[in-house]
Design an enzyme around this catalytic site. Structure first.
Site, PDB file in Angstrom:
ATOM      1  N   HIS A   1      23.717  20.520 105.506  1.00 46.06           N
ATOM      2  CA  HIS A   1      25.065  20.555 104.918  1.00 46.06           C
ATOM      3  C   HIS A   1      25.632  21.966 104.913  1.00 46.06           C
ATOM      4  O   HIS A   1      24.901  22.943 105.123  1.00 46.06           O
ATOM      5  CB  HIS A   1      25.035  20.035 103.478  1.00 46.06           C
ATOM      6  CG  HIS A   1      24.260  20.935 102.545  1.00 46.06           C
ATOM      7  ND1 HIS A   1      22.895  21.012 102.573  1.00 46.06           N
ATOM      8  CD2 HIS A   1      24.675  21.798 101.588  1.00 46.06           C
ATOM      9  CE1 HIS A   1      22.488  21.885 101.655  1.00 46.06           C
ATOM     10  NE2 HIS A   1      23.556  22.383 101.057  1.00 46.06           N
ATOM     11  N   ASP A  43      27.723  24.206 102.074  1.00 47.88           N
ATOM     12  CA  ASP A  43      27.948  24.060 100.633  1.00 47.88           C
ATOM     13  C   ASP A  43      29.414  23.765 100.295  1.00 47.88           C
ATOM     14  O   ASP A  43      30.328  24.443 100.775  1.00 47.88           O
ATOM     15  CB  ASP A  43      27.513  25.335  99.891  1.00 47.88           C
ATOM     16  CG  ASP A  43      25.997  25.434  99.811  1.00 47.88           C
ATOM     17  OD1 ASP A  43      25.322  24.380  99.793  1.00 47.88           O
ATOM     18  OD2 ASP A  43      25.481  26.571  99.784  1.00 47.88           O
ATOM     19  N   ARG A  94      21.344  30.247  92.787  1.00 48.36           N
ATOM     20  CA  ARG A  94      22.404  30.234  93.803  1.00 48.36           C
ATOM     21  C   ARG A  94      23.769  30.528  93.208  1.00 48.36           C
ATOM     22  O   ARG A  94      24.151  29.951  92.197  1.00 48.36           O
ATOM     23  CB  ARG A  94      22.445  28.856  94.486  1.00 48.36           C
ATOM     24  CG  ARG A  94      23.302  28.865  95.749  1.00 48.36           C
ATOM     25  CD  ARG A  94      23.363  27.503  96.388  1.00 48.36           C
ATOM     26  NE  ARG A  94      24.532  26.780  95.918  1.00 48.36           N
ATOM     27  CZ  ARG A  94      24.793  25.502  96.212  1.00 48.36           C
ATOM     28  NH1 ARG A  94      23.951  24.808  96.955  1.00 48.36           N
ATOM     29  NH2 ARG A  94      25.878  24.915  95.758  1.00 48.36           N
TER      30      ARG A  94
HETATM   31  C1  SIN Z   1      20.783  24.754  99.018  1.00 49.75           C
HETATM   32  O1  SIN Z   1      21.054  23.800  99.762  1.00 49.75           O
HETATM   33  O2  SIN Z   1      21.667  25.469  98.572  1.00 49.75           O
HETATM   34  C2  SIN Z   1      19.326  25.050  98.663  1.00 49.75           C
HETATM   35  C3  SIN Z   1      18.552  25.510  99.818  1.00 49.75           C
HETATM   36  C4  SIN Z   1      17.100  25.726  99.493  1.00 49.75           C
HETATM   37  O3  SIN Z   1      16.637  25.366  98.398  1.00 49.75           O
HETATM   38  O4  SIN Z   1      16.360  26.238 100.344  1.00 49.75           O
END
Ligand code: SIN
Length: 295
Positions: A116, A118, A286
């Protein structure tokens, strides 16, 4: 490519951009993100981010406030709909983690289990995301990135012609219940949360607003259908585009080291969390920076 040494009056540090061998990504050496970013350093990081799409900053022992401050240099921060997994006191930070404490998940444990970009399900999706390693498993836990400009370039001419100008629906809810069945701790969304993620329509081929490069902008996690095509045709075309967009030769695989911070461009790459053994703890923080309306 040899590392470029970047020094400028006013810059707080000597910054080097080291392209990572065999990949489009690069490592940024010589920048301490716990210190305010000088404008010259900001400009160089910004340029390197556009050129390499994925930047890796090693050994960044920074606080949530410092992560937020660095992220904000690139734009407004977006607040994730799953408020259950915001870091306490820092709604701009989403905890990505498989850790369960006192029977409660501390973060979103299955974030990124499908390819995906984000927040492509928002009318104004994300410019880029920053993920900061807090606790890493001894095995697995890698994050994969796929270059969507290279995917576009490599598309067969007939397919290019077919998809240019098409639009597709993106929905946060597309695979939510499927994921909940596998991960029962994934919260049931309230009506208010559902109202925050109404499906949107995005171009299948997107123009990067800063570099003008074209790139595929569909993903197996959030893209549900191509507007105006019969269901079976839409499904077949999307499956073909997902396969083209995630071919191994387009990928950079990030193997996390302690205190890594990775900053990627959601307008240029898609990403996937490769997963780790369930009993091993993994936690990252994040932040997500708001971008532009895709065209
Ligand atoms: C995410 O999709 O933002 C997380 C990616 C990850 O946990 O490596």
């Amino acid at each position: 490519m040899s590392p470029s040494v970047l020094e400028a009056p006013g810059a707080q540090t000597r910054v080097e951009i080291h392209p990572l061998p065999g990949s489009f990504a690069a490592e940024v050496v010589g920048l301490d993100l716990s210190r305010p970013l000088a404008d010259d350093d900001f400009r160089r990081i910004h340029r390197a981010h556009l050129d390499h799409h994925v930047l890796v900053f090693r050994d960044q022992r920074i606080t949530p406030e410092q992560q937020v401050a660095f992220s904000r240099r690139f734009g407004e921060l977006q607040i994730h709909v799953l408020h259950q997994f915001h870091l306490k006191g820092h709604p701009e930070i989403l905890i990505v983690s498989n850790i369960v404490e006192n029977g409660q998940p501390v973060g979103l444990g299955d974030a990124g289990h499908f390819w995906h970009s984000d927040l492509s399900y928002k009318e104004v999706p994300s410019l880029g995301s920053m993920l900061l390693a807090q606790e890493l498993p001894e095995e697995g836990g890698d994050t994969l990135f796929a270059d969507q400009h290279a995917a576009w370039i490599a598309l067969p001419p007939a397919l290019k012609q077919r998809v240019r100008g098409l639009r597709a629906e993106h929905s946060y809810l597309a695979r939510y219940e499927e994921l909940r069945e596998r991960s029962p701790w994934r919260p049931k969304l309230s009506d208010e949360q559902v109202a925050q993620v109404v499906p949107v329509v995005q171009p299948v081929v997107r123009t990067h607003p800063e570099t003008a490069r074209l790139g595929l902008f569909v993903s197996e996690h959030f893209t549900t259908r191509i507007v105006g095509l019969p269901d079976d045709e839409s499904r077949t075309l999307l499956a073909e585009l997902f396969a083209y967009g995630t071919r191994p030769e387009l990928q950079y695989r990030h193997h996390w080291q302690p205190h890594d911070m990775v900053f990627w461009d959601n307008r240029s790459v898609t990403h996937l969390a490769a997963g780790c053994p369930e009993h091993m703890r993994r936690r990252l923080h994040r932040t997500t920076i708001e971008g532009d309306r895709p065209y």
